[in-house]
Motif scaffolding. Structure first.
Motif, PDB file in Angstrom:
ATOM      1  N   TRP A 468       7.966 -17.435  -4.885  1.00  0.00           N
ATOM      2  CA  TRP A 468       6.725 -17.278  -5.661  1.00  0.00           C
ATOM      3  C   TRP A 468       5.605 -16.764  -4.755  1.00  0.00           C
ATOM      4  N   ASP A 469       5.517 -17.322  -3.545  1.00  0.00           N
ATOM      5  CA  ASP A 469       4.491 -16.854  -2.605  1.00  0.00           C
ATOM      6  C   ASP A 469       4.710 -15.389  -2.246  1.00  0.00           C
ATOM      7  N   ALA A 470       5.986 -15.012  -2.066  1.00  0.00           N
ATOM      8  CA  ALA A 470       6.293 -13.625  -1.722  1.00  0.00           C
ATOM      9  C   ALA A 470       5.931 -12.685  -2.867  1.00  0.00           C
ATOM     10  N   LEU A 471       6.190 -13.146  -4.076  1.00  0.00           N
ATOM     11  CA  LEU A 471       5.883 -12.329  -5.252  1.00  0.00           C
ATOM     12  C   LEU A 471       4.376 -12.167  -5.414  1.00  0.00           C
ATOM     13  N   MET A 472       3.625 -13.243  -5.180  1.00  0.00           N
ATOM     14  CA  MET A 472       2.163 -13.186  -5.270  1.00  0.00           C
ATOM     15  C   MET A 472       1.596 -12.239  -4.211  1.00  0.00           C
ATOM     16  N   THR A 473       2.123 -12.331  -2.983  1.00  0.00           N
ATOM     17  CA  THR A 473       1.658 -11.440  -1.909  1.00  0.00           C
ATOM     18  C   THR A 473       1.950  -9.989  -2.248  1.00  0.00           C
ATOM     19  N   TYR A 474       3.116  -9.756  -2.840  1.00  0.00           N
ATOM     20  CA  TYR A 474       3.513  -8.397  -3.224  1.00  0.00           C
ATOM     21  C   TYR A 474       2.562  -7.820  -4.270  1.00  0.00           C
ATOM     22  N   ILE A 475       2.211  -8.599  -5.270  1.00  0.00           N
ATOM     23  CA  ILE A 475       1.322  -8.115  -6.332  1.00  0.00           C
ATOM     24  C   ILE A 475      -0.077  -7.860  -5.789  1.00  0.00           C
ATOM     25  N   LEU A 476      -0.556  -8.732  -4.926  1.00  0.00           N
ATOM     26  CA  LEU A 476      -1.883  -8.517  -4.328  1.00  0.00           C
ATOM     27  C   LEU A 476      -1.885  -7.299  -3.404  1.00  0.00           C
ATOM     28  N   LYS A 477      -0.741  -7.017  -2.795  1.00  0.00           N
ATOM     29  CA  LYS A 477      -0.637  -5.810  -1.976  1.00  0.00           C
ATOM     30  C   LYS A 477      -0.777  -4.564  -2.853  1.00  0.00           C
ATOM     31  N   TRP A 478      -0.201  -4.615  -4.039  1.00  0.00           N
ATOM     32  CA  TRP A 478      -0.380  -3.510  -4.994  1.00  0.00           C
ATOM     33  C   TRP A 478      -1.861  -3.344  -5.333  1.00  0.00           C
ATOM     34  N   GLU A 479      -2.543  -4.465  -5.597  1.00  0.00           N
ATOM     35  CA  GLU A 479      -3.960  -4.389  -5.966  1.00  0.00           C
ATOM     36  C   GLU A 479      -4.766  -3.749  -4.851  1.00  0.00           C
ATOM     37  N   SER A 480      -4.487  -4.168  -3.621  1.00  0.00           N
ATOM     38  CA  SER A 480      -5.216  -3.620  -2.479  1.00  0.00           C
ATOM     39  C   SER A 480      -4.943  -2.127  -2.321  1.00  0.00           C
ATOM     40  N   SER A 481      -3.681  -1.739  -2.512  1.00  0.00           N
ATOM     41  CA  SER A 481      -3.313  -0.327  -2.372  1.00  0.00           C
ATOM     42  C   SER A 481      -3.980   0.523  -3.443  1.00  0.00           C
ATOM     43  N   LEU A 482      -3.946   0.069  -4.700  1.00  0.00           N
ATOM     44  CA  LEU A 482      -4.538   0.837  -5.792  1.00  0.00           C
ATOM     45  C   LEU A 482      -6.060   0.884  -5.685  1.00  0.00           C
ATOM     46  N   GLU A 483      -6.642  -0.196  -5.183  1.00  0.00           N
ATOM     47  CA  GLU A 483      -8.099  -0.258  -5.038  1.00  0.00           C
ATOM     48  C   GLU A 483      -8.608   0.840  -4.115  1.00  0.00           C
TER      49      GLU A 483
END
Length: 962
Positions: A468-483
């Motif tokens: 779950w932690d890995a999945l959360m980190t992955y999604i936030l990485k997407w947010e940072s990249s798209l931002e």
């Protein structure tokens, strides 16, 4: 991929081709088989047979002579092919879904170094073709086909084993339909044609994996593997170089380290064991020589043959038995089963691997669509056959690829939601459910518990807290990249027109523009509705469904169909909404059926229409979301009178009631005002229902058009088939219709104005009838456009005549039913409360007897009727003078939404001369009451001769019956 190009790609050049067809519509199989000399002739015949509801096939071989489709008459072939059955009923003999079959084929190709094949959706299953760069005669083709089939079976690919080595085989003809299902499913290529494969390369692949004369090994894979293991197996390979590097550092396999370092002294069994691992690694072509070239018996060709005959990587137990003493202190003992696992790495997806075929969630059809998966933000990457991975390091510092999630999951884009704020649009590809898209607020994405709720709600789940932690980190990485690479899209919480210029229209996941269709960013309010807008069935079958209503006497049904087209034109008029109520006393009039038929223009009608079980607030929330799309509400019979009145007022208002946001002391977000036509059905008139709650609902009546149809005598079988077909074919005409409006906006607006002026003039409508006028004009204009686009064949001019006649009659009836003056209101009030009025002869002060002296019997007047509950007024029967107590009369008017002040004002101008006076209401009775201010009406002749209470009640009953 056109059928002719496809056949030219997969068929050998020959003189005689075969088209085969089966028609089982009559209950008996009727077979057609014809031989033709050219592919264009085949294509023409296939189209004709398909139109006749035949299942059409083509033979993969050319034939020596026409008329005989047998193996001994087959001449040449150019392709190797597979047939994969799909469906949850196939069990171990096939795949549960087409997307699962596609994924299995990709894994098969990757494992055996085969290029991508050309794939055809057969309607139910999957047909797979590898076209060669040269033709083969049957004698040359058959041995290769047998070995290819064996390679598939060895791998564990669930193919139809009868098909692949049958040189007289027929498979479904692309561009036709699979008529085994109702409605028929399209047979079509999933992508463009793949390049032809070198025959020499194909033979080399077979020589490597299935040498001539080799016995068949056991299955190595199962199609029903655990999802996480299937993802790892489908995406993984092993690299021998990695194994040797780990072994040299003491963290690998001591057996392989010994075999590589002591090649000159290694016995044959250990050498063969080392080769069994090396040859099955991705760098096996080089690795087998790396561990062999110093061996006394080394020969390059002989080493290749020796490695091929090892039949898979040896297990650790085999190594230990061959060379005892080295495995006892192995750090991996009990953790792995073969040394090949030490070199395991994930194959990264290349650009061509990121185009996948899947189906949108909740689509009833099994046809696949192409999706291009974006590149994941570093250090995350996609496996060759799907899944999310991240590159990390183990305790020893060696690189390791960790699985984050076994299926494809990624963020499409950022959105700015009016209520939820910054949000992420997430897409996930699930093996059985298809492609799901959902929105996660950024506030939830930064909280493990909240993110878990959002993901779990959309079928995304992992096992451990670390995952779950890995999945959360992955999604936030997407947010940072798209931002850092793109601006957030404005999240649309409503469908319909984007602005007053009609520049675009939001419809489900589509943003429709005049010349193209773009993706609409989902919001938390709309994303769950997207699947119902996905088209299903065919445009032609949908047209046939509407044609059912093209009959004499079906004008009201045609009008309801017109509301589907006309609703989106309402924004061009001066109103926000109007209602058409379709009612009949009994069932069997086709009310629900025509409502579903109208809804099928836009979406899945079973999901688009609101039904009786849906609450009032749910209907209003839905109306706000639809905005410019029509609102269809079936069966309003059980709606309470006050609720019906509220509904009739709210729809034309264009907006919901204001409410506080949940958990916040602020108003709930309200979208742009809606502009649409609402169609309702029921077993009684809405206006009659409101009339039981309030007198003279004239305002409501002006906002509603009502019609009660005559029952049509139609065969039940026809109507049953229509109902089924309506729910199978929908959504195909919506985008072309919208784009026509946008591309011909001036013409459409002029047409609408012209139609409205014609209706107003011919039907005698005025400003008071603006809701009727706008609704009818939008309806007729929409149908005129639909006819231009060949969506309908209705006689719209005849329907216009019917609408004009209907509006004339409706206006005449409305005038007679809802015209009510102030004296009528007073009369209704009196008769509704007759038991609470004092009825008595005048006992006026200062009355004189016959001699001119004061009448000493003044206080002895006998009342004709005393109030039973509360006193509401006084009627002096001899002078026809009525005294009304203002407060209860005002309350009674308010309950019925009548204008008390306006009624009193009108009464003052009438002969009764309403006037406020001071009056002792109990005068002449034993009631000793002080004088109060009341409303006096002189000469209330309409209340004279009221009779006794029993007579009044009897008269009222007769009036109600009449």
């Amino acid at each position: 991929m056109g059928a002719i190009k496809f056949l030219e790609h997969v068929l050998a050049q020959g003189q005689n081709y075969c088209v085969f067809a089966v028609n089982g519509g009559s209950g008996q199989k009727l077979i057609t088989q014809k031989f033709l000399t050219s592919i264009p002739e085949m294509d023409e015949l296939a189209g004709t047979l398909d139109e006749g509801s035949n299942d059409v096939y083509f033979a993969l071989a050319s034939f020596v002579t026409p008329g005989k489709r047998t193996a001994d008459n087959a001449e040449k072939l150019r392709s190797f092919f597979l047939d994969l059955d799909c469906g949850k009923d196939k069990g171990d003999k096939g795949f549960p879904t087409q997307q699962a079959a596609v994924k299995a084929v990709r894994v098969f190709c990757q494992t055996h170094q085969l290029p991508k094949p050309t794939m055809v959706n057969s309607g139910r299953g999957l047909h797979v073709y590898w076209a060669m760069d040269e033709d083969l005669n049957v004698a040359g083709w058959l041995p290769l086909a047998v070995r290819f089939k064996q390679m598939c079976l060895n791998h564990g690919l669930n193919i139809d084993p009868v098909v692949s080595a049958d040189c007289a085989r027929v498979l479904r003809y692309p561009g036709t339909r699979n008529h085994k299902d109702s409605p028929p499913k399209n047979v079509a290529g999933l992508a463009d044609l793949e390049p032809a494969l070198s025959l020499d390369k194909f033979k080399a692949i077979l020589d490597h994996y299935v040498p001539e004369g080799a016995t068949a090994p056991k299955k190595t894979r199962s199609n029903a593997a655990d999802p996480m293991m299937a993802s790892l197996m489908g995406n993984s390979t092993s690299r021998f170089k990695t194994i040797l590097e780990k072994s040299a550092k003491g963290r690998g396999c001591a057996q392989l380290a010994y075999a590589a370092a002591n090649q000159e002294d290694v016995d044959e069994p250990l050498w063969r064991a080392a080769l069994s691992v090396a040859v099955n690694c991705v760098d096996g072509d080089k690795a087998i020589h790396v561990v062999s070239r110093r061996h006394p018996d080394y020969d390059a060709g002989g080493t290749i043959d020796k490695a091929k005959k090892t039949s898979g990587p040896y297990h650790c137990t085999t190594f230990d038995g061959t060379n005892p003493g080295l495995c006892g202190s192995c750090p991996h003992k009990g953790k792995i089963t073969s040394p090949i696992q030490l070199g395991r790495e994930i194959i990264r997806a290349q650009e061509e691997d990121n185009v996948v075929f899947d189906r949108p969630e909740q689509m009833k059809t099994v046809e696949l669509q192409a999706y291009t998966i974006p590149k994941y933000p570093s250090p995350y990457f996609r496996g060759k056959n799907g899944g999310v991975y991240v590159q990390s390091a183990d305790r020893e510092g060696d690189p390791v690829d960790m699985l984050v999630y076994e299926h494809d999951l990624y963020v499409l884009h950022r959105t700015d939601d009016p209520e939820d704020g910054a949000s992420l649009v997430v897409r996930v590809h699930l093996p059985y459910d298809g492609v799901k898209e959902f929105t996660v607020p950024l506030t939830a994405a930064t909280s493990r518990d909240e993110l878990r709720k959002y993901l779990s709600k959309n079928s995304v789940a992992v096992v451990t807290a670390a995952h779950w932690d890995a999945l959360m980190t992955y999604i936030l990485k997407w947010e940072s990249s798209l931002e850092n690479t793109s601006a957030a899209d404005l999240s649309k919480r409503q469908f319909g027109w984007a602005d007053d210029n009609f520049s675009s229209f939001t419809l489900g996941r589509a943003r429709v523009l005049p010349d193209r269709v773009e993706l609409n960013a989902p919001s938390t309010k709309t994303s769950h509705l997207f699947p119902m807008f996905e088209p299903q069935g065919s445009l032609d079958e949908w047209k046939k469904n509407l044609e059912f209503f093209n009959k004499p006497g079906f004008e009201s049904y045609q009008y309801i169909i017109g509301t589907a087209f006309g609703s989106v034109l309402t924004k061009m008029t001066a109103i926000k909404g109007s209602i058409f109520h379709f009612h009949s006393k009994d069932s069997g009039y086709g009310k629900t059926t025509v409502l579903l038929a109208a809804a099928s223009l836009w979406a899945d009608p079973a999901k688009f229409v609101k039904f009786e079980r849906d609450t009032y607030n749910d209907k209003m929330n839905y109306a706000e979301t639809l905005k410019d799309l029509p609102l269809y509400c079936d069966e309003m019979t059980n709606m309470q009178p006050k609720e019906a009145s509220d509904f009739i007022y709210q729809i034309p208002s264009g907006k919901q009631r204001g409410r506080l946001s949940q958990g916040a002391n602020s108003s709930r977000w309200r979208g742009d005002p809606w502009s649409f036509i609402c169609v309702t059905t029921g077993n009684m008139s809405l206006i009659s229902k409101v009339n039981s709650y309030k007198d003279a609902p004239k305002a409501e009546a002006q906002r509603v058009l009502e019609f009660s149809p005559q029952k049509q005598q139609l065969p039940k079988q026809d109507t049953d088939e229509l109902a089924k077909s309506i729910e199978r074919h929908f959504g195909h005409a919506a985008i072309p219709y919208l784009q026509y409006i946008m591309n011909n906006l001036d013409e459409v607006q002029k047409l609408l104005i012209s139609v409205q002026q014609t209706i107003d003039t011919r039907a005698g409508l005025t400003a008071e009838n603006r809701f009727w006028s706008a609704q009818a004009a939008c309806d007729i204009t929409g149908l005129l456009i639909a006819k231009r686009l060949k969506f309908i064949a209705f006689d719209v001019r005849a329907l216009l005549d019917w609408v004009v006649g209907y509006l004339r009659d409706y206006k005449r009836e409305d005038t007679s039913m809802h015209s009510q003056d102030a004296t009528q209101v007073v009369s209704d009030y009196f008769y509704a409360n007759v038991n609470d009025f004092l009825r008595i002869r005048n006992s006026g002060e200062g009355r004189l007897d016959a001699t001119g002296r004061p009448d000493i019997l003044d206080h002895l007047v006998v009342p004709e009727a005393m109030p039973r509950n509360a006193m509401l007024g006084r009627l002096e029967t001899d002078t026809n003078t009525l005294f009304l107590m203002p407060k209860p009369f005002r309350s009674w008017c308010a309950e019925r939404q009548l204008d008390f002040a306006g009624i009193v004002k009108e009464l003052r101008t009438l002969p009764c001369g309403a006037k406020t006076v001071s009056k002792r209401m109990g005068k002449g009775t034993k009631l000793s009451l002080p004088a109060i201010s009341v409303l006096r009406l002189k000469g209330a002749s309409w209340l004279s001769d009221v009779g006794t209470e029993d007579e009044i009640i009897s008269d009222n009953k007769k009036a109600e019956e009449e």
